[in-house]
Design an enzyme around this catalytic site. Sequence first.
Site, mmCIF file in Angstrom:
data_model
loop_
_atom_site.group_PDB
_atom_site.id
_atom_site.type_symbol
_atom_site.label_atom_id
_atom_site.label_comp_id
_atom_site.label_asym_id
_atom_site.label_seq_id
_atom_site.Cartn_x
_atom_site.Cartn_y
_atom_site.Cartn_z
ATOM 1 N N HIS A 83 12.034 -70.479 -18.756
ATOM 2 C CA HIS A 83 11.017 -71.548 -18.463
ATOM 3 C C HIS A 83 11.733 -72.741 -18.017
ATOM 4 O O HIS A 83 11.487 -73.704 -17.075
ATOM 5 C CB HIS A 83 10.322 -72.194 -19.622
ATOM 6 N N HIS A 241 1.102 -68.250 -16.194
ATOM 7 C CA HIS A 241 2.613 -68.268 -17.017
ATOM 8 C C HIS A 241 3.391 -66.927 -16.356
ATOM 9 O O HIS A 241 4.522 -67.180 -16.227
ATOM 10 C CB HIS A 241 2.283 -67.870 -18.210
ATOM 11 N N ASP A 245 7.442 -67.650 -15.270
ATOM 12 C CA ASP A 245 8.457 -66.762 -15.427
ATOM 13 C C ASP A 245 8.899 -66.118 -14.452
ATOM 14 O O ASP A 245 10.382 -65.999 -14.343
ATOM 15 C CB ASP A 245 8.057 -65.447 -16.371
ATOM 16 N N HIS A 268 9.987 -59.851 -16.711
ATOM 17 C CA HIS A 268 11.386 -60.077 -16.941
ATOM 18 C C HIS A 268 12.188 -59.110 -16.171
ATOM 19 O O HIS A 268 13.079 -59.272 -15.492
ATOM 20 C CB HIS A 268 12.084 -60.801 -18.177
#
Length: 314
Positions: A83, A241, A245, A268
């Site tokens: 973030h 969101h 990321d 991720h």
Amino acid sequence: MKLGRQTTLKKSVTVSGQGVHSNAPVSITFNPAPAHSGISFIRTNLPNGAERTIEAKWSRVSTTELCTVLGDPSRGAVSTVEHLMAALMGLGIDNLSIEIDGPEVPIMDGSASAFVAAIDWAGIKTLSASRRYIKILKPVRVEHGRSFSELRPAASGFHMDVAIDFPVPVIGAQSKAMELTPARFRREISRARTFGMLRDVEKLWKLGFALGSSLENSIAVDDNRILNPEGLRSADEFVCHKMLDAVGDLALAGAPIVGTYRAFCPGHKMNFLVLQAMFADRSSFEYVEAPARAEPLFADFGRSPMPAFAVEAS
């Protein structure tokens, strides 16, 4: 801010909060850095008063299971960097030395909004050196199950096209495509919070993770309902969101990307793998300096509002 030039902050600023996994207090200080320094973390408060510098680059990623972690945990790592890195990339910060006295970047409200506010408070300084970009020359794609992440060429700018599909009606299928600029990052992505299923969080608690997770910093989904009393910040907050990321993870390339990022149900790990695949194929990209059409990602919108939370001048 002059387009195509490197940047840093005008002054130092400190932000404090809790780690999402340890629930331990942590303080981070953003310090201006000279041109060509890049982004680096200085891990302080290690045993025997030691410190360790960790570059914010994909090659320093040690794990991506629950978040993105930089450095060797046994020697002092920094986790949950995504973030913060998204805020730096989204607002066009090239050079920064970040002191952090704990193993996790504070989760704040689960989005990048607190870091954006801190950057606004400190102000952005334009340096004389030209910015270097990574220009995608041919498609690079990684797949895992039904998920994929890819980088494709684009004439200019950084474009995103992300879709998700969760077997939960309250999330379901969402998609969003956009060219990333500071204005759109602020307005559409920066405030999108992390989210998860309540049953998954309860499992993590039993394993000693997500101890700092709460309705103050996460969207909690329980079957077909959202538990947060305030509801969502936008109808597409979940996919936004995922884009947040991705911006943070791809910032670990070490330079802004000129190209298009496409993904379906990314995470991720997928973001890291597509960077790893790109750097493994030197013919897939080239470094260029200050493109003729300096990317709108780094336009100066003349904004420097006071933050909505308390920051400490250093």
